[in-house]
Design an enzyme around this catalytic site. Structure first.
Site, mmCIF file in Angstrom:
data_model
loop_
_atom_site.group_PDB
_atom_site.id
_atom_site.type_symbol
_atom_site.label_atom_id
_atom_site.label_comp_id
_atom_site.label_asym_id
_atom_site.label_seq_id
_atom_site.Cartn_x
_atom_site.Cartn_y
_atom_site.Cartn_z
ATOM 1 N N LYS A 71 0.844 -1.193 0.000
ATOM 2 C CA LYS A 71 0.000 0.000 0.000
ATOM 3 C C LYS A 71 0.878 1.242 0.000
ATOM 4 O O LYS A 71 1.835 1.342 0.768
ATOM 5 C CB LYS A 71 -0.934 0.018 1.214
ATOM 6 C CG LYS A 71 -1.921 1.196 1.189
ATOM 7 C CD LYS A 71 -2.921 1.114 2.332
ATOM 8 C CE LYS A 71 -2.285 1.454 3.652
ATOM 9 N NZ LYS A 71 -3.268 1.514 4.754
ATOM 10 N N ARG A 115 -10.187 -1.845 7.140
ATOM 11 C CA ARG A 115 -9.342 -2.762 7.913
ATOM 12 C C ARG A 115 -9.032 -2.195 9.289
ATOM 13 O O ARG A 115 -8.805 -2.932 10.250
ATOM 14 C CB ARG A 115 -8.080 -3.131 7.143
ATOM 15 C CG ARG A 115 -7.104 -2.020 6.788
ATOM 16 C CD ARG A 115 -6.172 -1.648 7.917
ATOM 17 N NE ARG A 115 -4.934 -1.070 7.458
ATOM 18 C CZ ARG A 115 -4.262 -0.143 8.137
ATOM 19 N NH1 ARG A 115 -4.736 0.365 9.265
ATOM 20 N NH2 ARG A 115 -3.111 0.293 7.653
ATOM 21 N N GLN A 143 -13.908 7.454 9.933
ATOM 22 C CA GLN A 143 -13.478 6.254 10.636
ATOM 23 C C GLN A 143 -14.450 5.872 11.742
ATOM 24 O O GLN A 143 -14.570 4.690 12.088
ATOM 25 C CB GLN A 143 -12.079 6.443 11.207
ATOM 26 C CG GLN A 143 -11.512 5.260 11.973
ATOM 27 C CD GLN A 143 -11.523 3.955 11.202
ATOM 28 O OE1 GLN A 143 -11.898 2.902 11.718
ATOM 29 N NE2 GLN A 143 -11.100 4.011 9.949
ATOM 30 N N GLY A 221 -6.222 6.924 16.876
ATOM 31 C CA GLY A 221 -5.802 8.159 16.222
ATOM 32 C C GLY A 221 -4.311 8.371 16.052
ATOM 33 O O GLY A 221 -3.873 8.953 15.061
ATOM 34 N N ASP A 223 -0.889 8.039 14.838
ATOM 35 C CA ASP A 223 -0.231 7.340 13.735
ATOM 36 C C ASP A 223 1.097 7.976 13.374
ATOM 37 O O ASP A 223 1.656 7.707 12.317
ATOM 38 C CB ASP A 223 -1.146 7.293 12.510
ATOM 39 C CG ASP A 223 -1.495 8.676 11.985
ATOM 40 O OD1 ASP A 223 -1.109 9.686 12.622
ATOM 41 O OD2 ASP A 223 -2.156 8.765 10.937
ATOM 42 N N SER A 294 -3.545 0.761 18.356
ATOM 43 C CA SER A 294 -3.634 0.341 16.961
ATOM 44 C C SER A 294 -2.910 1.339 16.061
ATOM 45 O O SER A 294 -3.346 2.477 15.908
ATOM 46 C CB SER A 294 -5.110 0.249 16.551
ATOM 47 O OG SER A 294 -5.245 -0.014 15.181
#
Length: 328
Positions: A71, A115, A143, A221, A223, A294
C-alpha cells in the site's frame, strides 16, 4: 491474464464486514506464528507540502490462503482546504505470491478505513467484556462509521455516544445511525463512560483523562510520533495491548510516554496476535481497563485486499485491464 481495477465502490462492495474482521484476525494470528513478512513502514517526509508518503508492503500465509501486496499512502492535512482532496489517499497493489502477477489495483483509502475498523473489532472481540452494549466514539469522522459497523459485528451494541468539536460531523453521524442505535451527542467524559471507547482523532495532547472501570479502549488516532489521545495515567494503569512493538513505540498511542520513560516493556501486556492464538490471556477481570494501541499494519491491508479481490473475482465487479505484457 488481466488485472482488476477496483475503485472505492468496488472495494466497499467487496469488503463484507464479517469477512474482513475474520481475515484481519487471521493476519494477527499469522503474525504471532511468524508466518508473515512485513518490513517496517517507510516514510518520505515532505515538510514543504506539510505531508508525507508511506510505503507498507507485506506477505502473509494462513491455514487456507496466502497473499501479498503493498500500500502506497499519504497524509497531507492541507489537502481538503487547499486542493479539495482528501487528507489521506491510498493505492493498494495486490499480487499473486506464486507468480508476482498484479491481481488487482484497488482503492487503498477505503481499504484502510475498513481494515482499521476490523482491527478494532478483533481487539474488542478479545478484550472487551462479553456483555458490553455501549460504544463511545471520540471523533465523528469517516473512521467512526467503520468503528461502529465493525464493533457492532462482535458485540451487541445498543447505545452510542459520539463526541466531536465538529457539530456538522456529529449531526451527520447521528443522521446515519439514529434509526439503528440509541445515538446521542455527548462530551468526551460521557463517551468514556461507555463499555467500549474508540478514540479516532489526530490530537497531539491527551483529550481523554479518565475512563470507567471495565471499559475497553481502542486507541486509533495516533499514527505518528508526537500524537497521543489518552492520558498517561490511563495507559500506565490499563492492561495495554499493542499491534506491533516497533510501530507502537515509534508512532502509536504509547509513543510519547514511551519516549519520556513513563512506559517500559513491563507495561505492555501483549501484542494482539499473541492473544488471538492463545499464547497470552486477554481480559481476566470485568473491572479492568484494557487498551488496544492500533497503529495499522500492512498485513491488515493485505488481508482485507484478499477479501475484496476474492469477492470481486467471484461476482464480476471491477474493471479488468491488461497491465502486464507477455514474456518476449
Amino acid at each position: 491474464m488481466e488485472t482488476l481495477l477496483l475503485d472505492q465502490d468496488a472495494v466497499e462492495a467487496g469488503a463484507q464486514t464479517t469477512d474482513v474482521i475474520d481475515a484481519v484476525e487471521r493476519a494477527f494470528a499469522a503474525y504471532a506464528r511468524g508466518d508473515v513478512q512485513m518490513p517496517p513502514k517507510s516514510y518520505i517526509e515532505l515538510p514543504q507540502h506539510n505531508g508525507d508518503f508511506r510505503s507498507m508492503p507485506a506477505y502473509l500465509r494462513t491455514e487456507d490462503w496466502e497473499a501479498a501486496g503493498v500500500k502506497w499512502v499519504n497524509v497531507h492535512p492541507d489537502n481538503p482546504t487547499k486542493h479539495d482532496l482528501p487528507t489521506v489517499m491510498g493505492t493498494m497493489i495486490y499480487s499473486d505470491p506464486e507468480t508476482a502477477f498484479p491481481l488487482a489495483l484497488m482503492d487503498g483509502t477505503s481499504l484502510t478505513r475498513l481494515r482499521t475498523g476490523a482491527a478494532a473489532a478483533v481487539a474488542t472481540r478479545h478484550l472487551a467484556r462479553e456483555d458490553a452494549t455501549s460504544l463511545g466514539l471520540v471523533g465523528a469522522g469517516v473512521q467512526s462509521y467503520t468503528q461502529l459497523d465493525a464493533i457492532a459485528a462482535v458485540r451487541d451494541i445498543e447505545k452510542v455516544v459520539v463526541s466531536d468539536v465538529d457539530e456538522a460531523a456529529v449531526a451527520a453521524f447521528i443522521d446515519r445511525y439514529g434509526d439503528s442505535y440509541d445515538v446521542r451527542e455527548g462530551t468526551i467524559e460521557e463517551a468514556a463512560e461507555c463499555d467500549i471507547l474508540s478514540t479516532i482523532t489526530p490530537v497531539t495532547e491527551p483529550i481523554v483523562h479518565a475512563v470507567a472501570d471495565g471499559t475497553h479502549v481502542n486507541a486509533i488516532g495516533a499514527d505518528a510520533a508526537g500524537k497521543q489521545e489518552l492520558a498517561d495515567e490511563i495507559l500506565r494503569d490499563a492492561t495495554l495491548v499493542i499491534d506491533d512493538y516497533e510501530q507502537c513505540t515509534h508512532s502509536g498511542e504509547i509513543n510519547v510516554p514511551w519516549s519520556e520513560g513513563l512506559l517500559t516493556d513491563e507495561d505492555i501486556h501483549a501484542e494482539l496476535g499473541d492473544i488471538v492464538v492463545g499464547e497470552t490471556v486477554g481480559r481476566t477481570d470485568p473491572d479492568e481497563i484494557t487498551v488496544f494501541d492500533s497503529t495499522g499494519l500492512a498485513i491488515q491491508d493485505v488481508a482485507a485486499a484478499h477479501v475484496v479481490y476474492e469477492y470481486a473475482a467471484e461476482t464480476d465487479i471491477g474493471t479488468p485491464f491488461s497491465f502486464v505484457g507477455s514474456e518476449r
